[in-house]
Design an enzyme around this catalytic site. Structure first.
Site, mmCIF file in Angstrom:
data_model
loop_
_atom_site.group_PDB
_atom_site.id
_atom_site.type_symbol
_atom_site.label_atom_id
_atom_site.label_comp_id
_atom_site.label_asym_id
_atom_site.label_seq_id
_atom_site.Cartn_x
_atom_site.Cartn_y
_atom_site.Cartn_z
ATOM 1 C CD1 TRP A 17 -1.987 -2.268 1.878
ATOM 2 C CD2 TRP A 17 -2.945 -1.343 0.086
ATOM 3 N NE1 TRP A 17 -2.977 -3.104 1.451
ATOM 4 C CE2 TRP A 17 -3.584 -2.571 0.355
ATOM 5 C CE3 TRP A 17 -3.385 -0.578 -0.995
ATOM 6 C CZ2 TRP A 17 -4.634 -3.054 -0.420
ATOM 7 C CZ3 TRP A 17 -4.425 -1.057 -1.772
ATOM 8 C CH2 TRP A 17 -5.030 -2.286 -1.477
ATOM 9 C CG ASP A 87 -3.663 3.576 4.298
ATOM 10 O OD1 ASP A 87 -4.642 3.264 5.012
ATOM 11 O OD2 ASP A 87 -3.453 3.053 3.174
ATOM 12 C CE LYS A 111 -8.376 -4.224 4.054
ATOM 13 N NZ LYS A 111 -7.523 -3.084 3.732
#
Ligand SMILES: *Cc1c(COP(=O)(O)O)cnc(C)c1O
Length: 276
Positions: A17, A87, A111
């Site tokens: 990511w 993030d 999530k």
């Protein structure tokens, strides 16, 4: 785009990511890799106590919990006064956070918080500005969203409704202190077993282990595949590691009860005894 006034930003590359964010940033300005753990398959968090941050950088980016590799920043980088952008998609609301240490916290809710299709952004007030990278679409300006109470466009009502339910669930259980306690308890059951098992090994440097994503291997790809297959047949789903790393990964997000982790460890013990 909202922060890139000098068109230069620093990125700590700790996984896929982070790498994606770093590469994307290059389309808008100069993105500098400040540190990376690519040399050891992202199995650790690099030392971020003295990063080569320069005065002209607009912000420093991190991916706080690395979903695929199972690492987590236990201490935030020294950003040398620069805005920290984090993030937190895969560790959102898993433990208390001191929001004052960040410029922007953002994460997809899918999530730990609610259904896919929504992102939550927590941004320091003074960073909400009209001074953005030229060409930034109106809709993507934080100022537009803030001025319109996040109702500039029709928001995803169902997602917000479900997230609200999850917030109430968290508050009723005792808030993020309690959530952290439960998550630590869950992760400890699995990590303790990995540390004593002769067959299964954790892949992450101990001090950087995530509370949410726990990758592990047997060291034998065929045995890994057999484990994933038999675990699935026993009702233990989604244990295959990300295709880029192989092995196994147990994602034990907020919604996973302790009983689920105990069931996994029981199964691992049984598998180890049968295949030793
Ligand atoms: C899951 C995740 C994302 C977003 O991924 P989706 O494709 O929207 O699921 C971004 N960053 C991190 C750290 C993630 O774990």
């Amino acid at each position: 785009m909202n922060l890139m006034k000098n068109k230069k930003a620093g990125y700590v590359v700790t996984g896929q990511w982070a790498k994606k964010a770093y590469q994307e940033a290059k389309m808008y300005g100069e993105a500098v890799e400040l540190a990376s753990s690519a040399d050891e398959t992202f199995s650790y968090i690099p030392d971020c106590s003295d990063l080569p941050i320069t005065d002209d950088m607009d912000y420093v980016y991190i991916c706080e919990n690395n979903t695929i590799y199972g690492t987590k920043f236990k201490t935030l980088p020294d950003t040398k006064g620069k805005v920290l952008v984090s993030d937190v998609s895969s560790c959102f609301l898993s433990e208390p956070v001191d929001v004052s240490k960040y410029g922007i916290i953002y994460g997809g809710v899918q999530k730990n918080v609610g259904p896919a299709g929504m992102v939550i952004v927590i941004i320091r007030e003074d960073l909400i500005s009209d001074e953005v990278l030229p060409g930034t679409p109106t809709m993507l300006k934080y100022k537009t969203q803030a001025d319109n109470d996040s109702l500039y466009n029709t928001p995803p009502c169902y997602n917000i409704y479900i997230c609200g339910k999850v917030f109430k669930w968290l508050k009723n259980m005792g808030g993020l202190e309690e959530m952290k306690k439960r998550n630590e308890e869950k992760a400890k059951i699995l990590y303790d077993f990995l540390d004593e098992s002769k067959m299964f090994k954790g892949t992450v440097r101990k001090e950087d282990r995530s509370l949410m994503n726990v990758p592990f291997v047997t060291g034998d790809a065929d045995l890994d595949a057999k484990f994933v297959k038999e675990a699935k047949a026993a009702g233990l789903e989604n244990l295959k590691g990300h295709r880029s790393v192989g092995g196994m990964r147990a994602s034990i997000y907020n919604a996973m009860p302790k009983e689920g982790v105990i069931a996994l460890v029981d199964f691992m013990k049984k598998f180890e005894a049968e295949n030793a």
